[in-house]
Enzyme design. Sequence first.
Site, PDB file in Angstrom:
ATOM      1  N   LYS A  80       0.740  -1.202   0.203  1.00 28.17           N
ATOM      2  CA  LYS A  80      -0.115  -0.110   0.144  1.00 28.17           C
ATOM      3  C   LYS A  80       0.907   1.211  -0.062  1.00 28.17           C
ATOM      4  CE  LYS A  80      -3.789   2.082   3.012  1.00 28.17           C
ATOM      5  NZ  LYS A  80      -4.587   1.369   3.995  1.00 28.17           N
ATOM      6  N   SER A 155      -9.405   1.518   3.280  1.00 30.16           N
ATOM      7  CA  SER A 155      -8.714   2.448   2.259  1.00 30.16           C
ATOM      8  C   SER A 155      -7.674   1.447   1.755  1.00 30.16           C
ATOM      9  CB  SER A 155      -7.902   3.736   3.045  1.00 30.16           C
ATOM     10  OG  SER A 155      -7.226   3.040   3.849  1.00 30.16           O
ATOM     11  N   SER A 179      -9.419  -0.674   7.496  1.00 31.70           N
ATOM     12  CA  SER A 179      -9.231  -0.521   6.171  1.00 31.70           C
ATOM     13  C   SER A 179      -8.175  -1.628   5.535  1.00 31.70           C
ATOM     14  CB  SER A 179      -7.974   0.604   5.913  1.00 31.70           C
ATOM     15  OG  SER A 179      -8.803   1.894   5.686  1.00 31.70           O
TER      16      SER A 179
HETATM   17  N1  GLN Z   1     -12.737   4.032   6.534  1.00 32.27           N
HETATM   18  C1  GLN Z   1     -12.159   4.431   7.688  1.00 32.27           C
HETATM   19  C2  GLN Z   1     -11.795   5.905   7.673  1.00 32.27           C
HETATM   20  O1  GLN Z   1     -12.038   6.513   6.892  1.00 32.27           O
HETATM   21  C3  GLN Z   1     -11.201   3.604   8.297  1.00 32.27           C
HETATM   22  C4  GLN Z   1      -9.961   3.943   7.279  1.00 32.27           C
HETATM   23  C5  GLN Z   1      -8.682   3.098   7.898  1.00 32.27           C
HETATM   24  O2  GLN Z   1      -8.794   1.906   8.486  1.00 32.27           O
HETATM   25  N2  GLN Z   1      -7.562   3.663   7.287  1.00 32.27           N
HETATM   26  O3  GLN Z   1     -11.239   6.613   8.770  1.00 32.27           O
END
Ligand code: GLN
Length: 488
Positions: A80, A155, A179
């Site tokens: 990532k 994400s 994410s």
């Molecule tokens: N969707 C969550 C956020 O926007 C989690 C994102 C993540 O785990 N990096 O913060």
Amino acid sequence: MAIIDWDAYDTAQKVQSGEVSALECVDAALERIASWDSVIGAFLHVDAEGAREKARIMDSTMTREAKAALPLAGVPVAIKDNMVTTDMPTTAASQILKGFRSPYNATVVERLVRAGAILVGKTNLDEFAMGSSTEHSAYKVTRNPWDTERVPGGSSGGSAAAVAARMVPFALGSDTGGSIRLPASYCGVLGIKPTYGRVSRYGLIAYASSLDQIGPLTRSVRDAAKILHIIAGKDPRDATSIDASSVSSEVGPVQIQNVRIGLPEEYFGDGMDSRVRDKIDNVLEQLRSMGARLVPISLPHTRYAIATYYLIAPAEASSNLSRYDGVRYGQRVVGQDLVSMYESTRAKGFGHEVKHRILLGTHALSAGYYDAYYLKAQKVRTLIRQDFENAFKQVDLIVTPTVPDLPFKLGEREQDPLQMYLTDIFTVTTNLAGIPGLSQPIGLADGLPVGLQWMGPPLAEDLILSAAGRLESALTLPQWPMLGGLDR
Ligand code: GLN
């Protein structure tokens, strides 16, 4: 089976035995990326030449014994793009880091490379890992390999899509509120968020430091164990990394009859897609028939989890992101003076969602609101953690759906941030409590993947992996996605 169908375990074994060369494995991944990534959009950078060169060196200079000592010999991997790498740019999918090149590698990257893995590319994400669909990347959208009109989740959507589309056997993601697990569920792959501190965050671009953890996205439970074993462990460069006894590299046997599995009522209420519900019910029935004891439990503070998360995560983000000021990293937009340079750099460099989070976080931390919002959220965080502590007095593990619904259509939730935030309703709790969570594919509903989430007490990764492994061997999982009907 073609090379691209192998998991990391098989790939490494075949490279070690000399059945295939590292170069053949890397070529298979690169060809797959070249054929399909224009449709899927999983990658932000691909270093084909660099990867081939590393594979050639491995093939030509390493003896069979030397390769046998590398648990990931010749295995292509995607990372990532919020983990820093010296050989490729790192952007966190933000304009503000366009062109940024790190002078060092993240600890996880070092550990994978030392184990023989070959980095082929960096994957797309929501900018700074803020989002649930990978639509908030400043560079491109990633499509779900099962249905290219739908999101892959976020994400870590690029990493999950790359694994599901069989471009790489495994990838790394990061998980602050879901994410890793959410895109794993939406893309039909396996993803684990380890116990907080299990994996070093050195070189992970910080979003919310008290919640962030790195973990693998894989095709099999045995790969998840193998890779977690390699990346986990104390790192002197991350003071929050823990010196716990390591995760086992093999999935151990488990007497499922002796495992008490909690079903929290708060995760099985209204608002769940009935197709997800049916699929989950079938798997619970299967676990029951295997002898597991399913115990109804309650995690009463779950209803405050999203509100708590969306105060704490943006608060930490607003502080972490203050370092992007045009002086030290990436892009700079020149202004009349220093302050206007800061302002124009940040105005141009950050996307809408990131600005939204910085504003939310700054507000929650500001004098006059700190007690009402941030401090209150910290207290509720403790209550959420205590809910789990109490539950784990009664049960060994907990299972829930990973996400209440199926992958949604691209664009569907972009105008509705609250709806987008609610996608994480079942995943944020483990980050708030610091405990491990794994999402395991359990099959398809209407042609789209459904994931089951396992949660356990701190450092219970081995038990989680064993239980998931036991279930995996009992399930008949679908074929790989046909890439929106385009693939063979
Ligand atoms: N969707 C969550 C956020 O926007 C989690 C994102 C993540 O785990 N990096 O913060």
